[in-house]
Design an enzyme around this catalytic site. Structure first.
Site, PDB file in Angstrom:
ATOM      1  N   ASN A 181      16.101  -8.318   7.558  1.00 20.31           N
ATOM      2  CA  ASN A 181      15.016  -8.032   8.502  1.00 20.31           C
ATOM      3  C   ASN A 181      14.856  -9.288   9.360  1.00 20.31           C
ATOM      4  O   ASN A 181      14.247 -10.267   8.928  1.00 20.31           O
ATOM      5  CB  ASN A 181      13.744  -7.716   7.710  1.00 20.31           C
ATOM      6  CG  ASN A 181      12.579  -7.343   8.602  1.00 20.31           C
ATOM      7  OD1 ASN A 181      12.664  -7.474   9.825  1.00 20.31           O
ATOM      8  ND2 ASN A 181      11.499  -6.914   7.996  1.00 20.31           N
ATOM      9  N   ARG A 238      17.185  -3.851   9.450  1.00 19.38           N
ATOM     10  CA  ARG A 238      16.017  -3.196  10.022  1.00 19.38           C
ATOM     11  C   ARG A 238      16.079  -3.377  11.539  1.00 19.38           C
ATOM     12  O   ARG A 238      16.176  -4.509  12.018  1.00 19.38           O
ATOM     13  CB  ARG A 238      14.745  -3.843   9.477  1.00 19.38           C
ATOM     14  CG  ARG A 238      13.524  -3.279  10.147  1.00 19.38           C
ATOM     15  CD  ARG A 238      12.257  -3.932   9.651  1.00 19.38           C
ATOM     16  NE  ARG A 238      11.121  -3.303  10.276  1.00 19.38           N
ATOM     17  CZ  ARG A 238      10.059  -3.966  10.720  1.00 19.38           C
ATOM     18  NH1 ARG A 238       9.997  -5.285  10.603  1.00 19.38           N
ATOM     19  NH2 ARG A 238       9.065  -3.325  11.273  1.00 19.38           N
ATOM     20  N   HIS A 281       6.979   1.867  11.702  1.00 21.18           N
ATOM     21  CA  HIS A 281       6.810   1.901  10.243  1.00 21.18           C
ATOM     22  C   HIS A 281       7.493   3.127   9.634  1.00 21.18           C
ATOM     23  O   HIS A 281       7.137   3.569   8.554  1.00 21.18           O
ATOM     24  CB  HIS A 281       5.323   1.963   9.820  1.00 21.18           C
ATOM     25  CG  HIS A 281       4.517   0.749  10.126  1.00 21.18           C
ATOM     26  ND1 HIS A 281       3.196   0.828  10.487  1.00 21.18           N
ATOM     27  CD2 HIS A 281       4.822  -0.570  10.103  1.00 21.18           C
ATOM     28  CE1 HIS A 281       2.708  -0.388  10.688  1.00 21.18           C
ATOM     29  NE2 HIS A 281       3.691  -1.256  10.465  1.00 21.18           N
ATOM     30  N   HIS A 297      -0.386   3.924   6.290  1.00 20.28           N
ATOM     31  CA  HIS A 297       0.247   2.619   6.077  1.00 20.28           C
ATOM     32  C   HIS A 297      -0.715   1.567   6.633  1.00 20.28           C
ATOM     33  O   HIS A 297      -0.812   1.382   7.849  1.00 20.28           O
ATOM     34  CB  HIS A 297       1.605   2.578   6.793  1.00 20.28           C
ATOM     35  CG  HIS A 297       2.302   1.260   6.695  1.00 20.28           C
ATOM     36  ND1 HIS A 297       3.455   1.059   5.963  1.00 20.28           N
ATOM     37  CD2 HIS A 297       1.997   0.059   7.241  1.00 20.28           C
ATOM     38  CE1 HIS A 297       3.828  -0.210   6.071  1.00 20.28           C
ATOM     39  NE2 HIS A 297       2.951  -0.842   6.842  1.00 20.28           N
ATOM     40  N   ASN A 331      -1.069  -5.459   7.817  1.00 22.37           N
ATOM     41  CA  ASN A 331      -1.616  -6.184   8.960  1.00 22.37           C
ATOM     42  C   ASN A 331      -1.435  -5.321  10.213  1.00 22.37           C
ATOM     43  O   ASN A 331      -2.335  -5.169  11.019  1.00 22.37           O
ATOM     44  CB  ASN A 331      -0.928  -7.544   9.070  1.00 22.37           C
ATOM     45  CG  ASN A 331      -1.746  -8.503   9.887  1.00 22.37           C
ATOM     46  OD1 ASN A 331      -2.991  -8.377   9.968  1.00 22.37           O
ATOM     47  ND2 ASN A 331      -1.086  -9.435  10.531  1.00 22.37           N
ATOM     48  N   ARG A 388      -4.471  -6.145  16.177  1.00 22.92           N
ATOM     49  CA  ARG A 388      -4.275  -5.220  17.307  1.00 22.92           C
ATOM     50  C   ARG A 388      -5.441  -4.252  17.416  1.00 22.92           C
ATOM     51  O   ARG A 388      -5.966  -3.788  16.392  1.00 22.92           O
ATOM     52  CB  ARG A 388      -2.987  -4.411  17.130  1.00 22.92           C
ATOM     53  CG  ARG A 388      -1.745  -5.237  17.209  1.00 22.92           C
ATOM     54  CD  ARG A 388      -0.499  -4.382  17.044  1.00 22.92           C
ATOM     55  NE  ARG A 388       0.531  -5.156  16.370  1.00 22.92           N
ATOM     56  CZ  ARG A 388       1.372  -4.682  15.462  1.00 22.92           C
ATOM     57  NH1 ARG A 388       1.352  -3.401  15.129  1.00 22.92           N
ATOM     58  NH2 ARG A 388       2.250  -5.476  14.899  1.00 22.92           N
ATOM     59  N   GLY A 440      -0.297  -3.534   2.363  1.00 24.73           N
ATOM     60  CA  GLY A 440      -1.219  -4.547   1.805  1.00 24.73           C
ATOM     61  C   GLY A 440      -2.638  -4.072   1.574  1.00 24.73           C
ATOM     62  O   GLY A 440      -3.182  -4.209   0.473  1.00 24.73           O
ATOM     63  N   GLY A 473      -3.834  -0.791   2.015  1.00 23.85           N
ATOM     64  CA  GLY A 473      -3.832   0.523   1.366  1.00 23.85           C
ATOM     65  C   GLY A 473      -3.567   0.448  -0.125  1.00 23.85           C
ATOM     66  O   GLY A 473      -4.159   1.194  -0.916  1.00 23.85           O
ATOM     67  N   GLU A 474      -2.707  -0.497  -0.518  1.00 26.65           N
ATOM     68  CA  GLU A 474      -2.353  -0.598  -1.938  1.00 26.65           C
ATOM     69  C   GLU A 474      -3.384  -1.370  -2.747  1.00 26.65           C
ATOM     70  O   GLU A 474      -3.509  -1.177  -3.953  1.00 26.65           O
ATOM     71  CB  GLU A 474      -0.988  -1.295  -2.094  1.00 26.65           C
ATOM     72  CG  GLU A 474       0.170  -0.458  -1.587  1.00 26.65           C
ATOM     73  CD  GLU A 474       1.467  -1.253  -1.457  1.00 26.65           C
ATOM     74  OE1 GLU A 474       1.629  -2.253  -2.185  1.00 26.65           O
ATOM     75  OE2 GLU A 474       2.310  -0.881  -0.621  1.00 26.65           O
ATOM     76  N   ASN A 475      -4.107  -2.270  -2.064  1.00 21.20           N
ATOM     77  CA  ASN A 475      -4.961  -3.204  -2.811  1.00 21.20           C
ATOM     78  C   ASN A 475      -6.461  -3.062  -2.607  1.00 21.20           C
ATOM     79  O   ASN A 475      -7.231  -3.489  -3.464  1.00 21.20           O
ATOM     80  CB  ASN A 475      -4.582  -4.642  -2.442  1.00 21.20           C
ATOM     81  CG  ASN A 475      -3.171  -4.977  -2.863  1.00 21.20           C
ATOM     82  OD1 ASN A 475      -2.864  -4.928  -4.049  1.00 21.20           O
ATOM     83  ND2 ASN A 475      -2.325  -5.273  -1.907  1.00 21.20           N
ATOM     84  N   GLU A 482      10.116  -0.796   1.769  1.00 17.61           N
ATOM     85  CA  GLU A 482      10.980  -0.588   2.927  1.00 17.61           C
ATOM     86  C   GLU A 482      12.398  -1.088   2.679  1.00 17.61           C
ATOM     87  O   GLU A 482      13.361  -0.479   3.144  1.00 17.61           O
ATOM     88  CB  GLU A 482      10.365  -1.287   4.159  1.00 17.61           C
ATOM     89  CG  GLU A 482       9.169  -0.511   4.696  1.00 17.61           C
ATOM     90  CD  GLU A 482       8.255  -1.331   5.591  1.00 17.61           C
ATOM     91  OE1 GLU A 482       7.471  -2.136   5.065  1.00 17.61           O
ATOM     92  OE2 GLU A 482       8.337  -1.175   6.818  1.00 17.61           O
TER      93      GLU A 482
END
Ligand code: AMP
Length: 408
Positions: free
Chosen positions: A10, A95, A184, A212, A215, A245, A334, A336-338, A388
């Site tokens: 990446n 990627r 994404h 997703h 950041n 953003r 980040g 969503g999972e935490n 990913e």
């Protein structure tokens, strides 16, 4: 010897992230990161992961360019007996952020592919040049090895025209390739499939809203494994409120800032991409910090959080309407999972839509994919850690297979 390894690269403008995977079982053999390429303070951090993993090693020295960076990575891998000259290496998967309208699948890279990725630079000026540099460097290092481009946009190329066109003059839009591409995609593909697995169903059988939230943040509506709508557009600026953003704004804000605020296009670009979103609203883009401030009664952080959630909820509702029937909402990346409070707030008040989370299940911390809605809920709410790199490696390997198959 059977070639079963895939190196995933990446490449950013001043960084390269990499992972080496063994596709027999998807095991990670090594991973690392080169950052601040071209600066005095470059750093390579390499972590061997075989045999229970080893100590990370660091190189802190100026690394002039991507070629030097990749050579240093190759050196670290060779040190662990995983060198790029190994016959076990089947391919390198890259990627690539923007694949435009035509790259609907992972693609073995040749000159024509390089040219097309280059032609897309005007719609991805930050990302595609860096991705290309990484590809060219890796090709020079191993010209004989299949190199595969896996595009962030590919999963979204199934969106119908009704979702991918902006309602602007068709001739102008086509001339400048202005349409909604989405990003994404590798994550949305992986998470939607993994969510079906979690429900014990085939991807074709389920409709999923994937959120997703990293950041950068994006939502997608996936019907029977096929993406039908996503929140990012021509660029990754559209849609949800993100770390830095703005997501959706009235386009007239831009002319207003030009005419009344005397700002240039470049200044507005920086404003909306780097100085907006959560950081613009409250000075912090890390959800942990924002939650900490809210717990201390900070009103600015509270409002930033509320705006973030309000937008998220609007998208959940919109994608519910697009899909008609929703089997699962999956949170990933980040935040969503935490961030349990984000997940809870995002579905709160949506019980009539069959959406709710179990407070206890939601607060469990785990790296595993899991369902956090109560058993009776009509719609499963899931937390599905994204991967990913594994998805890029899988898609790369599926395309080139091992050397035995290639030469068969
Ligand atoms: P990503 O872009 O997927 O790496 O996500 C990065 C973002 O995840 C950070 O900016 C944080 O806002 C968020 N994040 C990471 N860990 C946590 C956590 N434990 N709680 C809340 N947010 C988190």
């Amino acid at each position: 010897m059977t070639a079963t390894r895939v190196l995933v690269l990446n490449s950013g403008s001043s960084s390269v992230k990499y992972q080496l995977l063994d596709m027999r079982d998807g095991a990670r053999l090594a991973q690392g990161l080169v950052e601040r390429i071209g600066e005095e303070t470059s750093r390579l951090k390499h972590t061997p992961l075989t045999g229970g993993g080893g100590e990370s090693r660091e190189q802190n020295r100026p690394i002039a360019d991507h070629e030097e960076a990749l050579k240093a990575v190759a050196g670290e891998l060779a040190h662990d007996g995983l060198g790029l000259d190994s016959p076990e290496l089947a391919a390198i998967g890259h990627r690539v952020v923007h694949g435009g309208k035509f790259f609907t699948q992972p693609t073995v890279i040749d000159d024509a592919v390089l040219k097309e990725v280059e032609r897309l630079i005007p719609v991805a000026p930050l990302h595609n040049p860096a991705n290309l540099t990484g590809i060219r460097t890796a090709m020079a290092l191993r010209p004989d090895l299949p190199q595969v481009a896996v595009f962030d946009t590919a999963f979204h190329t199934t969106m119908p025209e009704s979702a991918s066109r902006y309602a602007i003059d068709v001739k102008t839009a086509d001339e400048h390739r202005i349409r909604r591409y989405g990003f994404h995609g590798t994550s949305h593909a992986y998470v939607s499939r993994r969510t079906a697995e979690l429900l014990g169903k085939e991807p074709e059988e389920v409709n999923v809203i994937v959120l997703h939230l990293g950041n950068g943040a994006s939502a997608s509506a996936v019907r029977g494994g096929v993406c039908v709508e996503t929140s990012m557009g021509l660029t990754p600026l559209e849609g949800l409120v993100m770390g830095t953003r703005s997501g959706d704004v009235d386009p007239a804000v831009i002319f207003h800032l030009m005419r009344v605020g005397n700002m240039s296009a470049d200044e507005i670009d920086v404003l909306l991409n780097k100085k907006s979103g959560l950081i613009g609203l409250c000075g912090d883009n890390d959800m942990r910090e924002i939650r900490r401030r809210i717990d201390e009664g900070d009103q600015e952080a509270r409002l930033a959080f509320d705006i973030y959630i309000h937008r998220l909820k609007k998208y959940i509702g919109a994608y519910y309407a697009v899909l008609g029937r929703v089997d699962a909402v999956a949170f990933t990346a980040g935040v969503g999972e935490n961030a349990a409070p984000v997940r809870e707030a995002a579905v709160s008040g949506l019980e009539e839509l069959g959406l709710t989370v179990d407070g206890e299940l939601n607060s469990v911390r785990s790296d595993e994919a899991r369902i956090i809605s109560p058993e009776y809920a009509r719609v499963a709410v899931a937390v599905v850690p994204t991967d990913e790199e594994l998805e890029i490696a899988r898609q790369t390997y599926a395309l080139v297979g091992d050397s035995d198959r290639r030469h068969a």
